[in-house]
Motif scaffolding. Sequence first.
Motif, PDB file in Angstrom:
ATOM      1  N   TYR A 280       0.915  -1.288  -0.066  1.00 32.83           N
ATOM      2  CA  TYR A 280      -0.020   0.003   0.048  1.00 32.83           C
ATOM      3  C   TYR A 280       0.779   1.316  -0.277  1.00 32.83           C
ATOM      4  O   TYR A 280       0.559   2.182  -0.630  1.00 32.83           O
ATOM      5  CB  TYR A 280      -0.790   0.159   1.369  1.00 32.83           C
ATOM      6  N   VAL A 281       1.741   1.177   0.928  1.00 32.35           N
ATOM      7  CA  VAL A 281       2.829   2.577   0.800  1.00 32.35           C
ATOM      8  C   VAL A 281       3.271   2.618  -0.466  1.00 32.35           C
ATOM      9  O   VAL A 281       3.560   3.911  -0.990  1.00 32.35           O
ATOM     10  CB  VAL A 281       3.682   2.255   1.998  1.00 32.35           C
ATOM     11  N   ARG A 282       3.952   1.753  -1.093  1.00 32.28           N
ATOM     12  CA  ARG A 282       4.681   1.684  -2.255  1.00 32.28           C
ATOM     13  C   ARG A 282       3.878   2.329  -3.253  1.00 32.28           C
ATOM     14  O   ARG A 282       4.026   3.032  -4.363  1.00 32.28           O
ATOM     15  CB  ARG A 282       5.377   0.378  -2.755  1.00 32.28           C
ATOM     16  N   GLN A 283       2.467   1.831  -3.246  1.00 34.70           N
ATOM     17  CA  GLN A 283       1.502   2.296  -4.302  1.00 34.70           C
ATOM     18  C   GLN A 283       0.914   3.707  -4.164  1.00 34.70           C
ATOM     19  O   GLN A 283       0.430   4.441  -4.851  1.00 34.70           O
ATOM     20  CB  GLN A 283       0.275   1.383  -4.468  1.00 34.70           C
ATOM     21  N   HIS A 284       1.025   4.378  -2.709  1.00 34.16           N
ATOM     22  CA  HIS A 284       0.678   5.746  -2.528  1.00 34.16           C
ATOM     23  C   HIS A 284       1.611   6.450  -1.785  1.00 34.16           C
ATOM     24  O   HIS A 284       1.634   6.657  -0.679  1.00 34.16           O
ATOM     25  CB  HIS A 284      -0.528   5.427  -1.425  1.00 34.16           C
ATOM     26  N   GLN A 285       2.651   6.796  -2.705  1.00 31.37           N
ATOM     27  CA  GLN A 285       3.866   7.646  -2.046  1.00 31.37           C
ATOM     28  C   GLN A 285       3.417   9.100  -2.129  1.00 31.37           C
ATOM     29  O   GLN A 285       2.761   9.402  -3.216  1.00 31.37           O
ATOM     30  CB  GLN A 285       5.073   7.330  -3.128  1.00 31.37           C
ATOM     31  N   TYR A 286       3.635   9.910  -1.051  1.00 31.27           N
ATOM     32  CA  TYR A 286       3.156  11.087  -0.967  1.00 31.27           C
ATOM     33  C   TYR A 286       4.480  12.085  -1.149  1.00 31.27           C
ATOM     34  O   TYR A 286       5.512  11.653  -0.380  1.00 31.27           O
ATOM     35  CB  TYR A 286       2.817  11.455   0.430  1.00 31.27           C
ATOM     36  N   PRO A 287       4.752  13.013  -2.023  1.00 33.23           N
ATOM     37  CA  PRO A 287       5.848  13.492  -2.323  1.00 33.23           C
ATOM     38  C   PRO A 287       6.619  14.384  -1.045  1.00 33.23           C
ATOM     39  O   PRO A 287       7.536  14.608  -1.251  1.00 33.23           O
ATOM     40  CB  PRO A 287       5.441  14.637  -3.200  1.00 33.23           C
ATOM     41  N   ASN A 288       5.628  14.522  -0.084  1.00 31.64           N
ATOM     42  CA  ASN A 288       6.284  15.332   1.267  1.00 31.64           C
ATOM     43  C   ASN A 288       6.761  14.467   2.198  1.00 31.64           C
ATOM     44  O   ASN A 288       7.363  14.753   3.205  1.00 31.64           O
ATOM     45  CB  ASN A 288       5.251  16.336   1.875  1.00 31.64           C
ATOM     46  N   ILE A 289       6.892  13.207   2.079  1.00 32.65           N
ATOM     47  CA  ILE A 289       7.098  12.019   3.118  1.00 32.65           C
ATOM     48  C   ILE A 289       8.129  11.185   2.457  1.00 32.65           C
ATOM     49  O   ILE A 289       7.985  10.477   1.345  1.00 32.65           O
ATOM     50  CB  ILE A 289       5.879  11.299   3.468  1.00 32.65           C
ATOM     51  N   SER A 290       9.338  11.066   3.215  1.00 28.02           N
ATOM     52  CA  SER A 290      10.446  10.156   2.885  1.00 28.02           C
ATOM     53  C   SER A 290      10.026   9.036   3.968  1.00 28.02           C
ATOM     54  O   SER A 290       9.439   9.167   5.069  1.00 28.02           O
ATOM     55  CB  SER A 290      11.670  10.730   3.364  1.00 28.02           C
ATOM     56  N   THR A 291       9.992   7.847   3.267  1.00 23.35           N
ATOM     57  CA  THR A 291       9.493   6.447   3.631  1.00 23.35           C
ATOM     58  C   THR A 291      10.476   5.405   3.721  1.00 23.35           C
ATOM     59  O   THR A 291      11.362   5.227   2.736  1.00 23.35           O
ATOM     60  CB  THR A 291       8.410   5.799   2.893  1.00 23.35           C
ATOM     61  N   VAL A 292      10.743   4.784   4.956  1.00 22.55           N
ATOM     62  CA  VAL A 292      11.891   3.813   5.025  1.00 22.55           C
ATOM     63  C   VAL A 292      11.006   2.453   5.531  1.00 22.55           C
ATOM     64  O   VAL A 292      10.374   2.494   6.667  1.00 22.55           O
ATOM     65  CB  VAL A 292      12.854   4.118   5.995  1.00 22.55           C
ATOM     66  N   LEU A 293      11.302   1.441   4.909  1.00 19.91           N
ATOM     67  CA  LEU A 293      10.641   0.094   5.234  1.00 19.91           C
ATOM     68  C   LEU A 293      11.765  -0.797   5.661  1.00 19.91           C
ATOM     69  O   LEU A 293      12.822  -1.287   4.913  1.00 19.91           O
ATOM     70  CB  LEU A 293       9.812  -0.491   4.003  1.00 19.91           C
ATOM     71  N   LEU A 294      11.475  -1.128   6.909  1.00 21.27           N
ATOM     72  CA  LEU A 294      12.530  -1.943   7.707  1.00 21.27           C
ATOM     73  C   LEU A 294      11.941  -3.551   7.847  1.00 21.27           C
ATOM     74  O   LEU A 294      10.799  -3.787   7.957  1.00 21.27           O
ATOM     75  CB  LEU A 294      13.141  -1.492   8.786  1.00 21.27           C
ATOM     76  N   ARG A 295      12.876  -4.611   7.600  1.00 21.45           N
ATOM     77  CA  ARG A 295      12.103  -5.883   7.754  1.00 21.45           C
ATOM     78  C   ARG A 295      13.290  -6.529   8.819  1.00 21.45           C
ATOM     79  O   ARG A 295      14.292  -7.162   8.686  1.00 21.45           O
ATOM     80  CB  ARG A 295      12.550  -6.926   6.606  1.00 21.45           C
ATOM     81  N   PRO A 296      13.015  -6.482  10.310  1.00 18.77           N
ATOM     82  CA  PRO A 296      13.815  -7.065  11.250  1.00 18.77           C
ATOM     83  C   PRO A 296      13.581  -8.376  11.311  1.00 18.77           C
ATOM     84  O   PRO A 296      12.526  -8.978  10.913  1.00 18.77           O
ATOM     85  CB  PRO A 296      13.181  -6.147  12.604  1.00 18.77           C
ATOM     86  N   ALA A 297      14.636  -9.082  11.845  1.00 16.57           N
ATOM     87  CA  ALA A 297      14.665 -10.485  11.995  1.00 16.57           C
ATOM     88  C   ALA A 297      14.191 -10.791  13.285  1.00 16.57           C
ATOM     89  O   ALA A 297      13.519  -9.875  13.881  1.00 16.57           O
ATOM     90  CB  ALA A 297      16.269 -11.063  11.792  1.00 16.57           C
ATOM     91  N   THR A 298      14.093 -12.195  13.661  1.00 14.33           N
ATOM     92  CA  THR A 298      13.874 -12.418  15.206  1.00 14.33           C
ATOM     93  C   THR A 298      14.526 -11.572  16.221  1.00 14.33           C
ATOM     94  O   THR A 298      15.692 -11.775  16.281  1.00 14.33           O
ATOM     95  CB  THR A 298      14.063 -14.062  15.433  1.00 14.33           C
ATOM     96  N   VAL A 299      14.013 -10.722  16.940  1.00 16.91           N
ATOM     97  CA  VAL A 299      14.360 -10.115  17.930  1.00 16.91           C
ATOM     98  C   VAL A 299      14.768 -10.801  19.185  1.00 16.91           C
ATOM     99  O   VAL A 299      13.759 -11.491  19.552  1.00 16.91           O
ATOM    100  CB  VAL A 299      13.702  -8.660  18.048  1.00 16.91           C
ATOM    101  N   PHE A 300      15.711 -10.369  19.822  1.00 13.88           N
ATOM    102  CA  PHE A 300      16.201 -11.064  21.144  1.00 13.88           C
ATOM    103  C   PHE A 300      16.761  -9.929  22.062  1.00 13.88           C
ATOM    104  O   PHE A 300      17.373  -9.057  21.332  1.00 13.88           O
ATOM    105  CB  PHE A 300      16.763 -12.345  21.064  1.00 13.88           C
ATOM    106  N   GLY A 301      16.740 -10.273  23.364  1.00 15.35           N
ATOM    107  CA  GLY A 301      17.537  -9.369  24.337  1.00 15.35           C
ATOM    108  C   GLY A 301      16.546  -8.784  25.328  1.00 15.35           C
ATOM    109  O   GLY A 301      15.472  -8.876  25.448  1.00 15.35           O
TER     110      GLY A 301
END
Length: 326
Positions: free
Chosen positions: A152-173
């Motif tokens: 959805y985010v890729r298909q609806h990009q807004y010119p005023n907003i910089s977007t970062v998509l992160l894919r975290p692995a299994t978190v621990f700690g």
Amino acid sequence: MNILVTGGLGYTGIELVKKLSNTGHNVVIVDIDLYDTARFLESCPNVKILKADILTVDWSVILRQYSIDVVYHLAGISNDHGNGVTAEFGMKINYYASVRLYESLRFSLVHKFIYPSSCSVYGLSQNNAVDETCPISPITNYARCKVMVEQYVRQHQYPNISTVLLRPATVFGPSTRQRLDLLINRTIIGALAGTAIHTPNLENSRPHVYIQDLLRVYEFFLTHGGGLNTYNIAFGNYKIRDIVRKVQLVTGKSIHICEDKKADPRTYCVNSKRILSVFPDLSKASFEENLSATVTSFIGQDLIAKIDEDIYYNKRIQEKKWGTSL
């Protein structure tokens, strides 16, 4: 900066809020406080806690009232493998509420949207190590919702907003809002307490990331990146069998494993070259050193004596809140 963190009282969210606050940012949290963690941030400077439901909150009011510059959208619900809520409710929280928030940014002052998706979108992969260009194969409701938000985010990009998509692995700690139901955390606490550890197929592979390393990545992208780039966030890949062995070595404890090969079929390894190209100092320590630090923290928090308390397990609290199951 003025920063909105949805899910800012969760496992990673609460630690991110503390880090941002300690570096001088003004942070607004939107979270229903399902795990009673708001009390831990009462003395945190520059933090405003709004106990609200992301399904119904008026984002336009919040964004305007607090002059929000950056949004970290961490709020969500892990509803897979019987974690206490239906697939339909998981869709409402993880997809529709995310889209509603994103759409509200269009006419705001927000200039950056940081969205943690998940490495679980890869599901079952036959590749040696998948990178961000490889086909995805989500096999859980949670992962499918993550994919839908990304699309959805890729298909609806807004010119005023910089977007970062992160894919975290299994978190621990360790975290102020500690979880003992995550794969590596539950292996550690099970070893320390001498209880049986339930695992999926020991031959399945999973990537991992230490919580403090993940937080450093989150903070990095506050002032770097954009252009709708996607990044795998993982420090390494191990078979579950190897994770168990490493935990056994670090704790010095014998581990009793109850293997259920049908419990969770996900198996994949990820390639982290893209994140390393922009953030080469991804981890400050080895996997074993981070395991050791987690063991020390768990002992210091006396979690062995608290291992059966509901608050450390999402499924138990979610069932109490919503009273449904998959």
